[in-house]
Design a protein around this motif. Structure first.
Motif, PDB file in Angstrom:
ATOM      1  N   LEU A 149       0.814  -1.218   0.000  1.00 32.37           N
ATOM      2  CA  LEU A 149       0.000   0.000   0.000  1.00 32.37           C
ATOM      3  C   LEU A 149       0.850   1.272   0.000  1.00 32.37           C
ATOM      4  N   GLY A 150       1.253   1.721  -1.181  1.00 37.07           N
ATOM      5  CA  GLY A 150       1.942   3.014  -1.295  1.00 37.07           C
ATOM      6  C   GLY A 150       0.904   4.094  -1.601  1.00 37.07           C
ATOM      7  N   GLY A 151       1.374   5.314  -1.846  1.00 37.41           N
ATOM      8  CA  GLY A 151       0.468   6.420  -2.117  1.00 37.41           C
ATOM      9  C   GLY A 151      -0.396   6.184  -3.352  1.00 37.41           C
ATOM     10  N   ALA A 346       5.736  10.538   8.049  1.00 43.07           N
ATOM     11  CA  ALA A 346       4.988   9.360   7.591  1.00 43.07           C
ATOM     12  C   ALA A 346       5.388   9.036   6.159  1.00 43.07           C
ATOM     13  N   GLY A 347       5.444   7.759   5.848  1.00 41.08           N
ATOM     14  CA  GLY A 347       5.788   7.358   4.473  1.00 41.08           C
ATOM     15  C   GLY A 347       6.772   6.208   4.524  1.00 41.08           C
ATOM     16  N   ARG A 348       6.849   5.514   3.389  1.00 41.24           N
ATOM     17  CA  ARG A 348       7.738   4.349   3.385  1.00 41.24           C
ATOM     18  C   ARG A 348       9.187   4.751   3.647  1.00 41.24           C
ATOM     19  N   LEU A 349       9.930   3.821   4.248  1.00 41.60           N
ATOM     20  CA  LEU A 349      11.332   4.105   4.532  1.00 41.60           C
ATOM     21  C   LEU A 349      12.135   3.851   3.254  1.00 41.60           C
ATOM     22  N   LEU A 372       8.649   7.774  13.217  1.00 38.44           N
ATOM     23  CA  LEU A 372       8.754   7.411  11.799  1.00 38.44           C
ATOM     24  C   LEU A 372       7.675   6.372  11.527  1.00 38.44           C
ATOM     25  N   LEU A 373       6.653   6.790  10.797  1.00 40.40           N
ATOM     26  CA  LEU A 373       5.517   5.915  10.500  1.00 40.40           C
ATOM     27  C   LEU A 373       5.703   5.369   9.088  1.00 40.40           C
ATOM     28  N   GLY A 374       5.734   4.032   8.974  1.00 41.72           N
ATOM     29  CA  GLY A 374       5.935   3.445   7.647  1.00 41.72           C
ATOM     30  C   GLY A 374       7.030   2.403   7.697  1.00 41.72           C
ATOM     31  N   GLY A 404       6.461   1.475  12.393  1.00 36.65           N
ATOM     32  CA  GLY A 404       6.168   0.466  11.362  1.00 36.65           C
ATOM     33  C   GLY A 404       5.026   0.924  10.466  1.00 36.65           C
ATOM     34  N   PHE A 405       4.573   0.032   9.571  1.00 38.27           N
ATOM     35  CA  PHE A 405       3.466   0.398   8.677  1.00 38.27           C
ATOM     36  C   PHE A 405       2.144   0.243   9.420  1.00 38.27           C
ATOM     37  N   GLN A 406       1.300   1.233   9.352  1.00 36.17           N
ATOM     38  CA  GLN A 406      -0.030   1.176   9.975  1.00 36.17           C
ATOM     39  C   GLN A 406      -1.079   1.477   8.915  1.00 36.17           C
ATOM     40  N   THR A 408      -4.137   2.429   9.545  1.00 37.78           N
ATOM     41  CA  THR A 408      -4.875   3.634   9.956  1.00 37.78           C
ATOM     42  C   THR A 408      -3.870   4.657  10.451  1.00 37.78           C
ATOM     43  N   THR A 409      -3.785   5.774   9.746  1.00 38.16           N
ATOM     44  CA  THR A 409      -2.707   6.719  10.058  1.00 38.16           C
ATOM     45  C   THR A 409      -3.188   7.966  10.816  1.00 38.16           C
ATOM     46  N   MET A 410      -4.502   8.224  10.765  1.00 41.58           N
ATOM     47  CA  MET A 410      -5.002   9.474  11.333  1.00 41.58           C
ATOM     48  C   MET A 410      -4.544   9.716  12.787  1.00 41.58           C
TER      49      MET A 410
HETATM   50  N1  UDP Z   1       0.932   5.537   4.889  1.00 43.05           N
HETATM   51  C1  UDP Z   1       0.188   4.522   5.470  1.00 43.05           C
HETATM   52  N2  UDP Z   1       0.739   3.827   6.488  1.00 43.05           N
HETATM   53  C2  UDP Z   1       1.980   4.062   6.955  1.00 43.05           C
HETATM   54  C3  UDP Z   1       2.737   5.082   6.348  1.00 43.05           C
HETATM   55  C4  UDP Z   1       2.194   5.811   5.319  1.00 43.05           C
HETATM   56  O1  UDP Z   1      -0.953   4.274   5.087  1.00 43.05           O
HETATM   57  O2  UDP Z   1       2.401   3.394   7.869  1.00 43.05           O
HETATM   58  C5  UDP Z   1       0.321   6.306   3.805  1.00 43.05           C
HETATM   59  C6  UDP Z   1       0.381   7.802   4.028  1.00 43.05           C
HETATM   60  O3  UDP Z   1      -0.628   8.190   4.938  1.00 43.05           O
HETATM   61  C7  UDP Z   1       0.167   8.313   2.621  1.00 43.05           C
HETATM   62  C8  UDP Z   1       0.822   7.239   1.766  1.00 43.05           C
HETATM   63  O4  UDP Z   1       1.040   6.125   2.612  1.00 43.05           O
HETATM   64  O5  UDP Z   1      -1.225   8.371   2.295  1.00 43.05           O
HETATM   65  C9  UDP Z   1       2.138   7.678   1.190  1.00 43.05           C
HETATM   66  O6  UDP Z   1       1.889   8.521   0.102  1.00 43.05           O
HETATM   67  P1  UDP Z   1       2.954   9.601  -0.384  1.00 43.05           P
HETATM   68  O7  UDP Z   1       2.363  10.297  -1.560  1.00 43.05           O
HETATM   69  O8  UDP Z   1       3.355  10.467   0.753  1.00 43.05           O
HETATM   70  O9  UDP Z   1       4.214   8.736  -0.797  1.00 43.05           O
HETATM   71  P2  UDP Z   1       4.364   7.527  -1.872  1.00 43.05           P
HETATM   72  O10 UDP Z   1       4.277   6.260  -1.083  1.00 43.05           O
HETATM   73  O11 UDP Z   1       3.273   7.660  -2.856  1.00 43.05           O
HETATM   74  O12 UDP Z   1       5.709   7.757  -2.452  1.00 43.05           O
END
Ligand code: UDP
Length: 540
Positions: A149-151, A346-349, A372-374, A404-406, A408-410
Motif C-alpha cells: 500500500l503506497g500512495g 509518515a511514508g515508506r522508509l 517514523l511511521l511506515g 512500522g506500517f499502519q 490507519t494513520t489518522m
Molecule cells: N501511509 C500509510 N501507512 C503508513 C505510512 C504511510 O498508510 O504506515 C500512507 C500515508 O498516509 C500516505 C501514503 O502512505 O497516504 C504515502 O503517500 P505519499 O504520496 O506520501 O508517498 P508515496 O508512497 O506515494 O511515495
C-alpha cells in the motif's frame, strides 16, 4: 469497440471475396468462382446492381472499421476516393482478362454504392453511440504492479471503491492492497509477474530488462484476455503501463495512465524513462498526472502534452479526529512522554524520502521526539536503508520511535505537533503533506516537485531546500519556539486542503476522464498525431 473489431474482420473477408469475384479466373469460356457456374453467369448480367450493392456494403464496413465523427468529412472523402480507385483498378484488371472489357457503368455504380454505404455506416455508428450513452457506466479494468500500500495504491483504492460495481483490479503481486480492495467490495485478481520481471525496479538496466521479457509477455497476454471484457484499461503504475499499454492496444481498448511518478533521473534509469514515455505516447489516450511536476517531467522526457490532465490526489475529510485520551494512549504506547514536542514523518522508509535528513536535523533540536511511521515497502535497498536508520537513531537516545506500517494513520497525525516531509528528490505529489494539513498540523516540506505546489511558504506551511539539514533544523526550531505562528499556518493549511483536495471533487474529475475516454471510438487515432510530434530530449 467490438463493432469496430468485427467490422475490420468483415472488411478483410469482403475484400478477399470481392477480389476473387472481380478477377474470376477464366479457363476457356468457363469462369471459376466459389459460386456455382450458373450463378456466376447471373452475376455477370447483374453487374451494375452488384457493384452498387457490394460497394455499399464495403463503404459501410470501411466506415465502421475506421470512421470517426470528429473527422467525418476528411474520412468521407478519403474512403470514397479509396474505394472508387479500388473499383477502377479492378475494372482495369478485369479488362485485361481475355473476353472481358472495361465497363464505366460499373465504376459509377461503385461510386454511388460507396457513398450510400458510407452514409449507412455513419447511421449505424450513430445508433451505436446513442445506445452507449443511454447504457450503463463504463467498465474499467485497473492495473497495478504491487500488492503493497503506497500512495498510488491508496489513491486507486478510493477510485476503485467508488465504482466497485463497474470495475475490477488486476495486481501483479499479492499483498495487503488486495485485502484492502476486497474489503471495499472491489473484485481483485492476482496475475503474477515471473520471478525475473518482478525484480526489475525503476533503475534496472538493459540486461535485467531483457531477462524479464518472457515473464512480461506472458502477463501481457493474460491482460489482453482480461481487457476484452472492459471498456477502458487504467494503468496505475509504471509496470502496469508497460504491460497494460500494449495489452490494451492488442485488445482494442483505450488506456488511461495515472502518472504518480516523476519520470526523471533519480527516480528512473534512462532506459526506463524512454520505455515509459514510449508506452504512454503510443498506448494511452489520456495521462492523469498527479501534479504539475509529474506532468512537466513527462513532457520534458518526450511525453505528449496533449494527453495530460493534472488531477491531484483526493482525501476523505474525517468528521471526527482522535480524542485527547486516544492521543495520550498512543503516545504512551510509542514510549513518548506526554508533554514532548513531537515530529511525525509518515511514508515508506526509502533513502529518497529523506528520513535520515530529519534524524540529522533533530540532533540540533534536543528536546524533540520523532515518530517514523511506515516501513521499507519495495526493494532490498529500502530494507538496508531502514536498518541504517535504526543505527542512526541510536545516537538520538530514545527520541526516535519506529511505528512500522499502519493501515490507519489518522491517530499518528493527530498526536504530532509538526509533520515533516524531507524527500531529497522532487516528490511527485506527497500525500502525507496534505494529510498533515487536513489534521491541522504545521507542515515542513521539501521545496521541489508536488510538495512545492501544495504548500505556500509561510502561509500553509514551511518549505526548505531538499537535503538541507540546517534549513530543516531552523524550520523545526522556528515552529517549536513560535507556537502562535505554527497554529496560524496550520489553520490556513487545513482550510486550503479541505477546499482543494476533497475526495469527492477529485473522483468526479477522474470519472469525467474515464467517461470521455470510454466514449472515444478510436484509440488508434493517436498514432497519426505522434508521428508528427517532435519530442524534446530527456533531461540529462
Ligand atoms: N501511509 C500509510 N501507512 C503508513 C505510512 C504511510 O498508510 O504506515 C500512507 C500515508 O498516509 C500516505 C501514503 O502512505 O497516504 C504515502 O503517500 P505519499 O504520496 O506520501 O508517498 P508515496 O508512497 O506515494 O511515495
Amino acid at each position: 469497440m467490438n463493432m469496430k473489431r468485427n467490422a475490420r474482420i468483415a472488411l478483410l473477408l469482403l475484400l478477399a471475396a470481392g477480389l476473387w469475384l472481380a478477377l474470376k479466373p477464366t479457363l476457356g469460356d468457363r469462369r471459376f468462382t466459389f459460386l456455382p457456374f450458373r450463378w456466376s453467369e447471373f452475376i455477370d448480367i447483374m453487374d451494375f446492381w452488384l457493384n452498387f450493392g457490394s460497394f455499399a456494403i464495403l463503404g459501410t464496413t470501411v466506415w465502421l472499421a475506421f470512421g470517426s465523427f470528429e473527422k467525418a468529412f476528411r474520412h468521407l472523402l478519403l474512403m470514397t476516393g479509396f474505394i472508387t480507385l479500388l473499383n477502377i483498378t479492378l475494372e482495369l484488371l478485369q479488362s485485361a482478362i481475355p473476353g472481358r472489357a472495361m465497363d464505366m457503368a460499373d465504376v459509377w455504380a461503385g461510386l454511388f454504392g460507396c457513398v450510400f454505404g458510407i452514409a449507412g455506416g455513419m447511421v449505424l455508428q450513430l445508433l451505436n453511440i446513442h445506445r452507449k450513452s443511454a447504457g450503463t457506466e463504463p467498465q474499467v479494468l485497473f492495473l497495478d504492479q504491487t500488492g503493497r500500500l503506497g500512495g498510488a495504491e491508496l489513491m486507486l483504492l478510493d477510485i476503485a471503491a467508488a465504482r466497485a460495481a463497474d470495475s475490477e483490479v488486476i495486481l501483479f503481486q499479492d499483498g495487503e492492497f488486495r485485502t484492502a480492495l476486497e474489503n471495499v467490495g472491489v473484485k481483485t485478481t492476482i496475475l503474477k509477474l515471473g520471478e525475473e520481471a518482478s525484480t526489475v525496479d525503476k533503475q534496472a538496466g538493459l540486461k535485467r530488462v531483457l531477462r524479464s521479457i518472457p515473464g512480461i509477455l506472458q502477463l501481457m497476454l493474460q491482460t489482453v484476455q482480461a481487457a476484452r471484457s472492459f471498456d477502458v484499461v487504467y494503468a496505475n503504475t509504471a509496470k502496469a503501463l508497460v504491460i497494460g499499454g500494449p495489452a490494451a492496444r492488442l485488445a482494442g481498448r483505450p488506456l488511461i495512465f495515472h502518472l504518480h511518478d516523476i519520470i526523471a533521473d533519480g527516480h528512473f534509469s534512462v532506459l526506463n524513462q524512454q520505455a515509459l514515455v514510449l508506452c504512454a505516447n503510443y498506448c494511452a489516450q489520456s495521462v492523469i498526472a498527479n501534479s504539475e511536476a509529474t506532468k512537466d517531467a513527462f513532457i520534458a522526457c518526450g511525453g505528449r502534452a496533449e494527453l495530460c490532465v493534472v488531477i491531484p490526489n483526493g482525501f476523505r475529510i474525517p468528521i471526527e479526529r482522535s480524542s485527547p485520551e486516544e492521543t495520550k494512549s498512543l503516545r504512551t504506547s510509542l514510549g513518548i512522554p506526554s508533554d514532548a514536542w513531537t515530529v511525525l514523518m509518515a511514508g515508506r522508509l526509502a533513502h529518497w524520502k529523506g528520513q535520515h535528513i530529519l534524524l540529522e536535523a533533530l540532533k540540533a533540536v534536543p528536546t524533540a521526539h520523532a515518530v517514523l511511521l511506515g516501513d521499507a515497502l519495495f526493494t532490498d535497498e529500502d530494507r538496508k536503508y531502514a536498518q541504517q536508520l535504526h543505527t542512526q537513531a541510536e545516537e538520538l537516545a530514545g527520541r526516535i520511535h519506529f511505528a512500522g506500517f499502519q493501515s490507519t494513520t489518522m491517530p499518528y497525525f493527530d498526536m504530532a505537533d509538526v509533520v515533516v516531509h524531507a524527500s531529497v528528490y522532487p516528490e511527485p505529489f506527497g500525500r502525507v503533506i496534505v494529510e498533515g494539513m487536513l489534521a491541522a498540523k504545521p507542515v515542513i516540506a521539501s521545496r521541489a516537485g508536488g510538495a512545492a505546489e501544495i504548500i505556500s511558504h509561510e502561509h500553509t506551511g514551511l518549505l526548505v531546500n531538499p537535503g538541507n539539514v540546517k534549513e530543516l533544523t531552523d524550520a523545526l526550531l522556528r515552529l517549536q519556539n513560535d507556537s502562535e505562528f505554527a497554529a496560524s499556518i496550520a489553520r490556513e493549511a487545513q482550510q486550503t486542503a479541505q477546499d482543494i483536495y476533497a475526495l469527492s471533487a477529485v473522483q468526479e474529475k477522474i470519472e469525467s476522464v474515464i467517461h470521455q475516454i470510454a466514449s472515444q471510438q478510436e484509440p488508434q487515432e493517436s498514432l497519426t498525431i505522434i508521428s508528427s510530434q517532435k519530442s524534446p530530449p530527456c533531461p540529462a
